[in-house]
Every structure is written in C-alpha cells, then in structure tokens.
Design an enzyme around this catalytic site. Structure first.
Site, PDB file in Angstrom:
ATOM      1  N   LEU A   1      17.183  83.870  28.608  1.00 27.75           N
ATOM      2  CA  LEU A   1      16.645  85.138  28.424  1.00 27.75           C
ATOM      3  C   LEU A   1      17.265  86.316  28.595  1.00 27.75           C
ATOM      4  O   LEU A   1      17.055  87.477  28.313  1.00 27.75           O
ATOM      5  CB  LEU A   1      15.087  84.861  28.645  1.00 27.75           C
ATOM      6  CG  LEU A   1      14.334  83.888  28.250  1.00 27.75           C
ATOM      7  CD1 LEU A   1      12.864  83.958  28.502  1.00 27.75           C
ATOM      8  CD2 LEU A   1      14.215  83.982  26.660  1.00 27.75           C
TER       9      LEU A   1
ATOM     10  N   ASP B   1       8.511  72.332  31.489  1.00 23.87           N
ATOM     11  CA  ASP B   1      10.050  72.374  31.711  1.00 23.87           C
ATOM     12  C   ASP B   1      10.495  71.892  33.050  1.00 23.87           C
ATOM     13  O   ASP B   1      11.145  72.384  33.643  1.00 23.87           O
ATOM     14  CB  ASP B   1      10.545  73.761  31.341  1.00 23.87           C
ATOM     15  CG  ASP B   1      12.142  73.754  31.168  1.00 23.87           C
ATOM     16  OD1 ASP B   1      12.609  72.493  30.868  1.00 23.87           O
ATOM     17  OD2 ASP B   1      12.757  74.870  31.146  1.00 23.87           O
TER      18      ASP B   1
ATOM     19  N   THR C   1      22.889  83.478  34.830  1.00 24.58           N
ATOM     20  CA  THR C   1      22.221  83.941  33.480  1.00 24.58           C
ATOM     21  C   THR C   1      21.396  82.700  32.874  1.00 24.58           C
ATOM     22  O   THR C   1      21.986  81.544  32.853  1.00 24.58           O
ATOM     23  CB  THR C   1      23.525  84.153  32.758  1.00 24.58           C
ATOM     24  OG1 THR C   1      24.423  85.315  33.134  1.00 24.58           O
ATOM     25  CG2 THR C   1      23.177  84.755  31.040  1.00 24.58           C
TER      26      THR C   1
HETATM   27  N1  ATP Z   1      14.092  83.661  41.869  1.00 27.00           N
HETATM   28  C1  ATP Z   1      15.404  83.151  42.064  1.00 27.00           C
HETATM   29  N2  ATP Z   1      16.209  82.965  43.199  1.00 27.00           N
HETATM   30  C2  ATP Z   1      17.388  82.790  43.114  1.00 27.00           C
HETATM   31  N3  ATP Z   1      17.985  82.238  42.150  1.00 27.00           N
HETATM   32  C3  ATP Z   1      17.688  82.459  40.863  1.00 27.00           C
HETATM   33  C4  ATP Z   1      16.179  82.828  40.933  1.00 27.00           C
HETATM   34  N4  ATP Z   1      15.742  82.801  39.599  1.00 27.00           N
HETATM   35  C5  ATP Z   1      16.937  82.455  38.832  1.00 27.00           C
HETATM   36  N5  ATP Z   1      17.968  82.239  39.750  1.00 27.00           N
HETATM   37  C6  ATP Z   1      19.367  81.855  39.172  1.00 27.00           C
HETATM   38  O1  ATP Z   1      19.472  82.576  38.089  1.00 27.00           O
HETATM   39  C7  ATP Z   1      19.990  81.564  37.106  1.00 27.00           C
HETATM   40  C8  ATP Z   1      19.298  82.087  35.718  1.00 27.00           C
HETATM   41  O2  ATP Z   1      17.953  81.753  35.838  1.00 27.00           O
HETATM   42  P1  ATP Z   1      16.996  82.023  34.591  1.00 27.00           P
HETATM   43  O3  ATP Z   1      15.542  81.925  35.186  1.00 27.00           O
HETATM   44  O4  ATP Z   1      17.190  83.209  33.799  1.00 27.00           O
HETATM   45  O5  ATP Z   1      17.429  81.011  33.910  1.00 27.00           O
HETATM   46  P2  ATP Z   1      17.734  79.254  33.633  1.00 27.00           P
HETATM   47  O6  ATP Z   1      17.011  78.908  34.807  1.00 27.00           O
HETATM   48  O7  ATP Z   1      19.090  79.063  33.433  1.00 27.00           O
HETATM   49  O8  ATP Z   1      16.525  78.659  32.606  1.00 27.00           O
HETATM   50  P3  ATP Z   1      16.322  79.321  31.182  1.00 27.00           P
HETATM   51  O9  ATP Z   1      17.616  79.515  30.527  1.00 27.00           O
HETATM   52  O10 ATP Z   1      15.763  77.971  30.492  1.00 27.00           O
HETATM   53  O11 ATP Z   1      15.472  80.282  31.002  1.00 27.00           O
HETATM   54  C9  ATP Z   1      19.259  80.235  37.464  1.00 27.00           C
HETATM   55  O12 ATP Z   1      19.898  79.119  37.126  1.00 27.00           O
HETATM   56  C10 ATP Z   1      19.527  80.478  38.775  1.00 27.00           C
HETATM   57  O13 ATP Z   1      20.512  79.815  39.515  1.00 27.00           O
END
Ligand code: ATP
Length: 464
Positions: A91, A206, A88
């Site tokens: 967003l 970022d 999570t």
């Molecule tokens: N393409 C992907 N493949 C595998 N895991 C993913 C992928 N995209 C996101 N994740 C996993 O999902 C989690 C949440 O991703 P998301 O991009 O929504 O937020 P974030 O990386 O925590 O950054 P932010 O909150 O700043 O948007 C990540 O921490 C990652 O572990």
C-alpha cells in the site's frame, strides 16, 4: 526501494491534482529532512493524536506526552523529521521518523499515495486505518495520528527496531527454527494479540512471521491490518466441563481431571467472508476452497505459525504455489518430525489447530480461551505475560531506539521533559484551549481513542 546508508535520498511526494510538491531530501547520511508547504498543510485535513485524558493510562505513555508537548495536540507533518526509509509494502512506504522537538520520540510513518492505488487497495487502506484506530494493546500498534495531506494518507504508529520473526528465523543455524522456549513465548504473545482482535470482532487473516515485528523491549507487535475483516461478536460467560490433562510426578501425562470452568468468551463465531486473501502457505483449507470462511482461518494460521517457528518451514509448502494449495486442501494430515518432551505438546497443539474442518478445529468455537488451556502453554501466567522477559535467541540483538540526530540532544531531551511536565501540570487548561480553536471541528472516533481534526474554512466548509 532499498535504503543505502551512503546515498543521499530524495523522496518526492507530488500532487497531480494540486501541482504542489512535498519533498524530503537528505544532505547527510541516512538523515532525511521533510520539507513541505506549511500553509498547505495547515489547510488540509489532519488527524491529531488522542488526548491523553480519553484513555486514562495514555497520559503515562512517553510517546503520547511527547506528541502533546511538541504539538499541543495539533500535529502536522511539519512536526516530524524523517530519518530513513524502512520498507515498502503493498500500500505504501514506511519511514522511520521522530518529532523535531524531541528526537527520542521515534515512530514509523506509513505514507500511502491514494492516487496510485486501485479501488480494491483503497478499501484495504480504509480497513487498515479503521482497525488501527480501534487498537489499544501492548502487542498491537498504537495509531498516534492519521494525517491526510492532499492525496496522501500518513499513519503514525509505533516503530519496532528489532526486525520481525521471519528475519529472526532466517538467522537460526540451518534455518532449523527457534528453540522451544522462544516458540512458546512468541506463540503465547501472538495468541493474546489474536484474542484481543477477535474480541473486537476483527478476523486478522494475515498471520505470518513477517507480520510479527519485535518492539524495542523484545515483545511482539502484530502489523498489517489491510486484509482484516470485521464481524459481530457477542461476549458471553460460558460454563463448561473441561478435561485438563495433568502430569504425574515423573512428568508423564495421566488420565485427565474433569473441571467445571466459567470463562469469558468473545469470539466472532458468526464471522463470514468469501474473499480469498492471505499468504499461500498460511491459507486455511476453507479459504482456498472459496466457499466462505470465518474466525477459524486465524486459528489455522496460528497452527502453521507455531509449526514454522518450530521447524523453520511451513507444513504444506510445495514446489509451487499451486502445489502448496493442493497440499492444504488434500486429505493428508500434517506430520511433525519431533515428538519428544515438550515438543510432543507442541505437536499435539499443532495437530489440533491444523484440523481441516473448521467446526472441529481448536479455537473456532471458543477462541483463545480453549487454546490457552492447552498443555503447550502450561505454566504461563497470562495476565502477567507482558512482564515476561523476552527469550534470548541467536540473532536477536536487541536494538534500542537511537536517533541519528545528536546535536542539542541533551537540551532537546531536557526541553522535552520540561514540556511534558508543563503539559502535565496544565493539562486541563491545554485541553480546553485546544478544542476551542475557532477553525477546528473535531469528532471523537467510535472507540474514543483519538480525535480526528478537520480544518474548516470561514464559511464552515471542510478544507481538503
Ligand atoms: N512499525 C514498524 N516498525 C519498523 N518497521 C516497519 C514498521 N512497519 C513496517 N515496517 C517495515 O516496512 C516494511 C513495509 O511495511 P508495510 O506494512 O507497508 O508492508 P508489508 O509488511 O510488506 O505488508 P503488505 O505489503 O502486505 O501491506 C515492512 O516490511 C517492515 O520491514
């Protein structure tokens, strides 16, 4: 929310405006079924995958052909099966999913509930979707589809099964950082990805190990584009006299040779923003001081990244966020601990990137072109970098993408290949019939990457 393999999961997407519920529930371990009202989905806004013909090379991408074969270019949520929750973010939630018809075609689905977001976060969603739609690069995610269903926006992108560089760093003995050859490899790939983003006028803002995911093949994929900003960029051919440090036959530096080089430069040098975004330890001094910043914040962050990959910690980290920010803006020069052999080149590069005045910082004037030439990257054949074998690093156990769903696997795969073949041979016919749907209006995005589909009602109005 965390995923427990032994727990049945239920994800409920409830629309307060329409009083309709999309539920994904599980009856088996870590296997989720996405169920929803098909008629609703057919009458909501969806964005289908790009036709493989728009960008010639895409027709060979197995993910694109699997989508085309399974959906005839008309993707709905009903074509996807959720497998598990990946994480999570700020967003929304990210799920692992695959095509129902072809469980070898695996994706990550980012589900964003727009009703739960502030206007500021909504603008970040817009930015992320816009940037994703522009990208065609091996180190950046491909946006296969964007589905707008009720107040949810779902972005279908590549799935990376091998975690991220932050997790990999934490697996190193005593958190000491990665071996130098691995730092060089990952830094070189990140540099190429940043070069591409900057050539598009995108300042990333970022960069950090958490946002560098590892693909199935061990190469990187930068993620998270919600903090980006876009600026104008004017590509130029520039001729410069450059000093090229060379080594003598004992491997020591000798006085540099001067060369005249004409190079392609596409760097958003006039980019300007005043919003303070990013991650504390990676913020450039000009970003912290709030007087406006540009492309240079990415080159600063690139210096911090190389430092962290090398030493396992960031150079300005203090006891609190405030003291970290104070360290960043203070006049103290960054100190690197090791200065032997190739590490001396890493240190030199870090020092040239972590220059507090962006006008003096390596990369700010001519982007990656100047950084690629630094001796730290000597020997890298840039055009062939995507063919390099990723380094073997402790803790990096390459996971291949496998699905939990095994029933009818062979049949499904065979059917998938058969469909791909059918699509290939009847390509033109299918594409023509797809764009002739009576209730479909379509518009190519600026970049020509994919088509955005809106279902229109009989009076010609858009259904939302
Ligand atoms: N393409 C992907 N493949 C595998 N895991 C993913 C992928 N995209 C996101 N994740 C996993 O999902 C989690 C949440 O991703 P998301 O991009 O929504 O937020 P974030 O990386 O925590 O950054 P932010 O909150 O700043 O948007 C990540 O921490 C990652 O572990």
């Amino acid at each position: 929310m965390s995923m427990d393999d032994d727990t049945d999961l239920e994800f409920s997407f409830t629309s307060t405006t329409t009083d309709r519920t999309f539920t994904t529930s599980s009856s088996a371990r870590s296997s989720l079924t996405l169920s929803f009202n098909e008629s609703l989905l057919l009458s909501t806004t969806a964005l289908a995958p790009a036709p493989a013909t728009t960008l010639h090379h895409r027709k060979w991408d197995p993910h694109w052909s699997a989508i085309m074969a399974a959906t005839h270019g008309n993707l709905h949520l009903s074509h996807l099966k959720l497998v598990r929750h990946l994480g999570t973010g700020n967003l929304g939630r990210v799920f692992l999913c695959h095509l129902r018809d072809c469980n070898s075609a695996t994706f990550a689905l980012k589900v964003i509930d727009k009703d739960s977001l502030t206007p500021k976060k909504l603008s970040h969603v817009q930015m992320e979707a816009e940037i994703l739609s522009m990208l065609v690069h091996p180190y950046l995610p491909t946006l296969y589809a964007r589905l707008d269903v009720s107040h949810y926006t779902c972005l279908l992108i590549d799935y990376c099964p091998n975690g991220d560089l932050h997790a990999l760093l934490r697996k190193q003995p005593s958190n000491r950082g990665l071996p130098l050859h691995a730092v060089r490899f990952f830094a070189a790939e990140v540099l190429v990805a940043l070069e591409y983003l900057h050539a598009l006028g995108v300042v990333y803002r970022d960069l950090k190990p958490e946002n560098i995911l590892l693909r199935e093949n061990g190469h990187i994929m930068l993620s998270d584009f919600d903090l980006c900003f876009k600026a104008d960029v004017v590509p130029t051919l520039q001729t410069n006299r450059v000093l090229r440090p060379t080594r003598n036959r004992f491997g020591c530096f000798r006085s540099p040779d001067e060369e005249e080089l004409t190079e392609f430069v596409a760097e958003p040098v006039t980019a300007f923003s005043k919003s303070c975004v990013g991650t504390h330890e990676y913020l450039a001094p000009e970003l912290v001081s709030g007087n406006g910043h540009g492309n240079g914040v990415d080159w600063w962050a690139f210096g911090i990244l190389i430092y962290e990959l090398l030493y396992g910690v960031t150079p300005f980290k203090g006891g609190s966020k405030e003291s970290t920010l104070r360290n960043i803006t203070s006049n103290k020069q960054v100190r690197c601990h090791v200065a032997e052999g190739a590490a001396a080149e890493a240190r030199d590069l870090i020092e040239k990137l972590l220059v507090k005045d962006p006008r003096e910082r390596l990369g700010c004037a001519r982007g990656a072109t100047d950084i690629k030439r630094h001796p730290f990257f000597d020997g890298i054949n840039w055009p062939l970098i995507r063919n390099y074998k990723p380094p073997e690093v402790r803790g990096l156990v390459m996971k291949r993408i496998t699905s939990n769903v095994t029933h009818n696997n062979n049949n499904i795969n065979r059917r998938c290949w058969w469909k791909k073949l059918a699509v290939f041979t009847k390509k033109n016919k299918i594409i023509t019939s797809r764009i002739n749907y009576q209730n479909l209006s379509f518009r190519k995005n600026n970049n020509g990457n994919y088509y955005q589909y809106h279902y229109v009602n009989s009076k010609g109005g858009k259904c939302v």
